[in-house]
Design a protein around this motif. Structure first.
Motif: not given
Length: 345
Positions: A143, A164-165, A187, A202, A205, A220-221
């Motif tokens: 995150i 990245s998302s 996303c 989340i 993931r 990565r988020l």
């Protein structure tokens, strides 16, 4: 100063530049200028008659090219010529390249960088270095948390941190080209129809990220915990969503230096893009922070976790703490207009 004219509730969204219609810069007249004069000044600054249409054409062409690029690899994947992993690699490589081209087209030619060390973070939070950044941390956090200022922030994230998302508003799915781009970036979309929220997604993931052996190509988020945009001088109250899982986070801050136009998104499409594209260049400063590993207390108290990360980001980047919460639904421009009315009274 800003606070001398406005309360803490409004200062986070005041546009401190020299020519915006609702700006409150040091040379702003008490009486608002006529829109014709504002338009003429915008045309003079940055040779708008050439920059605005040229940049609009460049941005549209780049987005259309990436759309065709994604469709091509989706077609190859659909007939079984490439694997899912190859498709993701192609999408990630193309995203970073396209984001660099978009930044250049928008006038962001380079970004300066500053790195906050673990020792600096330890001094700010008054905690041992080993508690914030354990030596056995392993892979980087999944995150990423950042402030949100302008429309080019996602491009800056991609160029700085790779593929990245993002956690996005569900309404963005209505935009034809962007809907495919964001879906290929995996996303997460938040809206009224989101069942159960995004926290369970989340968590899934996170589990998959830490179980996968090869994580170098994993997207990565990126989460904007403020849940709105500001003028870049303040950091408002964080939402707890990004911190509810109790997982480590990677903070970073985007700061813009400006004089003629504040790049902070203020909710009106055409006037904003007109001003943004009319500038010769935009100066961006990126502040990187070390990975933040929560304490045992922070893992059980998401509000405390969010507050400490926010304090680290504010003090490490020389910003100000904002008083308002990102849950507001009104346009940031509304608060600027209210400030004008109070000032005239």
């Amino acid at each position: 100063s800003i606070m001398s004219h406005h309360s803490g509730r409004q200062a986070e969204h005041v546009l401190v530049d020299s020519h915006s219609k609702y700006a409150h810069g040091p040379f702003k007249d008490v009486q608002p200028r006529h829109p014709v004069f504002t338009l003429l000044k915008n045309c003079f600054l940055g040779i708008v008659c050439l920059l605005f249409p040229l940049r609009c054409l460049l941005v549209a062409s780049i987005l259309c090219f990436y759309y065709v690029y994604l469709r091509f690899f989706l077609a190859l994947y659909g007939v079984g010529l490439i694997s899912s992993r190859t498709r993701e690699k192609a999408a990630g490589f193309g995203l970073v390249l396209i984001c660099n081209l978009l930044l250049i087209s928008c006038g962001v030619y380079k970004a300066s960088r500053n790195y906050v060390t673990a020792q600096d973070a330890s001094r700010i939070l008054n905690r041992p270095v080993e508690d914030i950044c354990p030596p056995t941390a392993g892979r980087p956090p999944y995150i990423l948390v950042s402030n949100h200022v302008s429309v080019v922030d996602p491009c800056l994230v991609a160029t700085e941190l790779g593929f990245s998302s993002f956690v996005c508003k569900e309404s963005l799915l209505k935009i034809p080209i962007f809907s495919l781009l964001m879906q290929q970036m995996h996303c997460l979309f938040v809206g009224k129809r989101t069942k159960g929220g995004v926290i369970p997604v989340i968590q899934k993931r996170l589990q998959a990220y830490y179980q996968r052996e090869d994580f170098s190509l994993e997207a990565r988020l990126v989460i904007y915990p403020e849940a709105t945009t500001t003028n870049g001088e303040y950091m408002i109250v964080f939402h707890d969503g990004a911190f509810s899982c109790g997982a480590p986070v990677q903070p970073f801050v985007l700061k813009y230096s400006y004089k003629n136009f504040c790049p902070g998104w203020w909710g009106t499409d055409l006037p904003y893009f007109f001003g943004f594209f009319s500038q010769l260049y935009h100066t961006v400063h990126v502040v990187h922070f070390p990975p933040y590993h929560p304490s045992a207390e922070e893992k059980t108290n998401a509000s405390l976790y969010a507050s400490n990360v926010r304090r680290l980001m504010v003090e490490g980047s020389n910003m100000y703490l904002g008083a308002i919460c990102g849950e507001m639904q009104d346009s940031p421009l509304k608060f600027v207009r209210d400030a004008n009315v109070k000032k005239s009274q």
